[in-house]
Write a protein that holds these residues in place. Structure first.
Motif, PDB file in Angstrom:
ATOM      1  N   GLU A  92       0.827  -1.210   0.000  1.00 18.40           N
ATOM      2  CA  GLU A  92       0.000   0.000   0.000  1.00 18.40           C
ATOM      3  C   GLU A  92       0.859   1.258   0.000  1.00 18.40           C
ATOM      4  O   GLU A  92       0.568   2.235  -0.717  1.00 18.40           O
ATOM      5  CB  GLU A  92      -0.906  -0.016   1.229  1.00 18.40           C
ATOM      6  CG  GLU A  92      -1.947   1.108   1.214  1.00 18.40           C
ATOM      7  CD  GLU A  92      -2.933   1.001   2.359  1.00 18.40           C
ATOM      8  OE1 GLU A  92      -3.475   2.056   2.764  1.00 18.40           O
ATOM      9  OE2 GLU A  92      -3.157  -0.129   2.849  1.00 18.40           O
ATOM     10  N   GLN A  95       2.349   1.688  -3.431  1.00 21.42           N
ATOM     11  CA  GLN A  95       1.345   2.206  -4.371  1.00 21.42           C
ATOM     12  C   GLN A  95       1.186   3.718  -4.204  1.00 21.42           C
ATOM     13  O   GLN A  95       1.049   4.449  -5.186  1.00 21.42           O
ATOM     14  CB  GLN A  95       0.008   1.503  -4.141  1.00 21.42           C
ATOM     15  CG  GLN A  95      -0.039   0.074  -4.655  1.00 21.42           C
ATOM     16  CD  GLN A  95      -1.345  -0.619  -4.346  1.00 21.42           C
ATOM     17  OE1 GLN A  95      -2.217  -0.051  -3.671  1.00 21.42           O
ATOM     18  NE2 GLN A  95      -1.504  -1.849  -4.825  1.00 21.42           N
ATOM     19  N   GLU A  98       4.068   5.327  -5.826  1.00 17.97           N
ATOM     20  CA  GLU A  98       3.928   5.324  -7.287  1.00 17.97           C
ATOM     21  C   GLU A  98       3.026   6.462  -7.752  1.00 17.97           C
ATOM     22  O   GLU A  98       3.299   7.123  -8.769  1.00 17.97           O
ATOM     23  CB  GLU A  98       3.375   3.970  -7.749  1.00 17.97           C
ATOM     24  CG  GLU A  98       3.380   3.800  -9.258  1.00 17.97           C
ATOM     25  CD  GLU A  98       3.001   2.399  -9.689  1.00 17.97           C
ATOM     26  OE1 GLU A  98       2.757   2.201 -10.896  1.00 17.97           O
ATOM     27  OE2 GLU A  98       2.937   1.499  -8.822  1.00 17.97           O
ATOM     28  N   ARG A  99       1.945   6.715  -7.004  1.00 15.05           N
ATOM     29  CA  ARG A  99       1.053   7.836  -7.350  1.00 15.05           C
ATOM     30  C   ARG A  99       1.788   9.169  -7.188  1.00 15.05           C
ATOM     31  O   ARG A  99       1.689  10.058  -8.042  1.00 15.05           O
ATOM     32  CB  ARG A  99      -0.194   7.810  -6.455  1.00 15.05           C
ATOM     33  CG  ARG A  99      -1.154   6.661  -6.771  1.00 15.05           C
ATOM     34  CD  ARG A  99      -2.484   6.862  -6.081  1.00 15.05           C
ATOM     35  NE  ARG A  99      -2.353   6.834  -4.621  1.00 15.05           N
ATOM     36  CZ  ARG A  99      -2.462   5.740  -3.881  1.00 15.05           C
ATOM     37  NH1 ARG A  99      -2.693   4.561  -4.458  1.00 15.05           N
ATOM     38  NH2 ARG A  99      -2.347   5.797  -2.568  1.00 15.05           N
TER      39      ARG A  99
END
Length: 369
Positions: A92, A95, A98-99
């Motif tokens: 999580e 992620q 990455e955003r």
């Protein structure tokens, strides 16, 4: 495919190193220190015009400094987030990283483009004029669509705007409109939007539902500053006054407050009617006229230099973009080749990618020259 965070962060830091070299933070800091000293002077506001110039310059310098240093901090934060996610094997968190990486890459690219704006007047505020071209009522409607597009773009970027003049067409849309974009580097940013824009669609004004092609011209000039020396003798000016009017001939006021100013030697004409008094409209018209003459002077100097070099090329700004709404949806820049299929988003002000591609293309063309 897993994101190679190490390589992505390395590339971001490399780009930011180039940005810092161009920005010259040491010079910017010295400029801020000098401006802060001037701004703290007890007699600063004895000269209001000078005070506004000092505070505005200080605000711009701080914003530029913070823009660069803030990006460095965001890269550091991203790196820390990635390390945390990798150490904890937390999908999580990775992620989220990455955003953040996607947003950061886009912002760094935009900052890199800003460093390309190093022309003589690029850091100025801008005056934009849109004129309906061939295509009758569709062209007038297209001119109004373009004006809305640029005002929405400015709103998206938190840039202040001021509409200086609007000349409405008889049936719908605009014959012409002029507005200011009050932001640092507005001229350098929007200069690539200058040229002829082309619209292809099923005309809402044709009762037979035929496809119509129409055109509108966009002009972008740098706003004149008090340090510029553009003197215009009164004998070179022809000034007419008339009554301001709105759509459908509705009267804005009942006095002859609108001003049309003609520069006789060049034939340059400026009209202003959105201010409440003739004096205000005259001052606004003179400011825009001086701005146009300033840019005309620079263009003539550039043309003379190119002629001496034996290499005169046509203006890059003509026939620069097509907006096709039928039989398919596409907006395409004819200079850079950049195109998108979401015409609604573009006409709602989502034009940053077009502007970025245009700036990169223009700088590349200038290097070749």
């Amino acid at each position: 495919m897993a994101v190679d965070f190490d390589n992505e962060i390395k590339n971001l830091r490399s780009t930011m190193a180039s940005v810092r070299d161009v920005t010259d933070l040491d010079k910017l800091q010295a400029q801020m220190t000098e401006l802060e000293a001037q701004a703290s002077a007890p007699d600063l506001w004895d000269d209001v015009e000078k005070a506004q110039q000092v505070t505005s310059s200080l605000s711009r310098a701080k914003a530029e400094h913070d823009r660069v240093t803030g990006m460095d901090s965001r890269i550091d934060d991203l790196e820390a987030l990635v390390e945390l996610g990798q150490e904890e094997d937390d999908a999580e968190t990775l992620q989220e990283a990455e955003r953040d990486l996607g947003k950061l890459k886009k912002d760094v690219e935009q900052l890199e483009v800003r460093t390309l704006l190093n022309g003589e007047y690029d850091e100025r505020e801008a005056v934009v004029t849109i004129r309906a071209g061939a295509g009758g009522v569709d062209a007038a409607d297209f001119a109004e669509m373009l004006m809305r597009m640029y005002l929405r773009w400015a709103e998206r970027n938190d840039y202040a705007t001021a509409v200086l003049d609007t000349s409405y067409a008889e049936e719908a849309g605009l014959k012409s409109a002029t507005f200011e974009v009050k932001a640092p580097y507005a001229f350098g940013t929007l200069a690539v939007e200058a040229g002829t824009h082309r619209l292809v669609r099923i005309s809402p004004f044709d009762n037979q539902g035929r496809r119509q092609t129409s055109f509108a011209a966009v002009e972008v000039i740098p706003l004149i500053e008090t340090t510029d020396t553009i003197e215009i003798p009164e004998s070179d000016l022809k000034i007419d006054v008339f009554r301001s009017s709105g759509p459908g001939g509705q009267s804005v006021n009942t006095t002859d407050s609108a001003v049309r100013m003609t520069h006789i030697p060049t034939g340059t004409v400026v009209s202003m009617q959105n201010e409440k008094s003739q004096i205000q409209n005259r001052a606004a018209a003179l400011r825009v006229l001086q701005s146009r003459l300033l840019l005309l002077k620079k263009q003539e100097e550039d043309a003379a230099r190119k002629e001496m070099a034996g290499d005169v090329k046509a203006s890059w700004g003509d026939q620069m973009r097509s907006y096709v709404l039928h039989p398919y949806q596409m907006v395409k820049d004819l200079r850079t080749g950049h195109e998108v299929g979401s015409t609604a988003a573009v006409l709602d002000g989502d034009i940053d990618d077009f502007i970025e591609a245009g700036i990169r293309w223009k700088r590349s063309a200038e290097k070749e020259d």
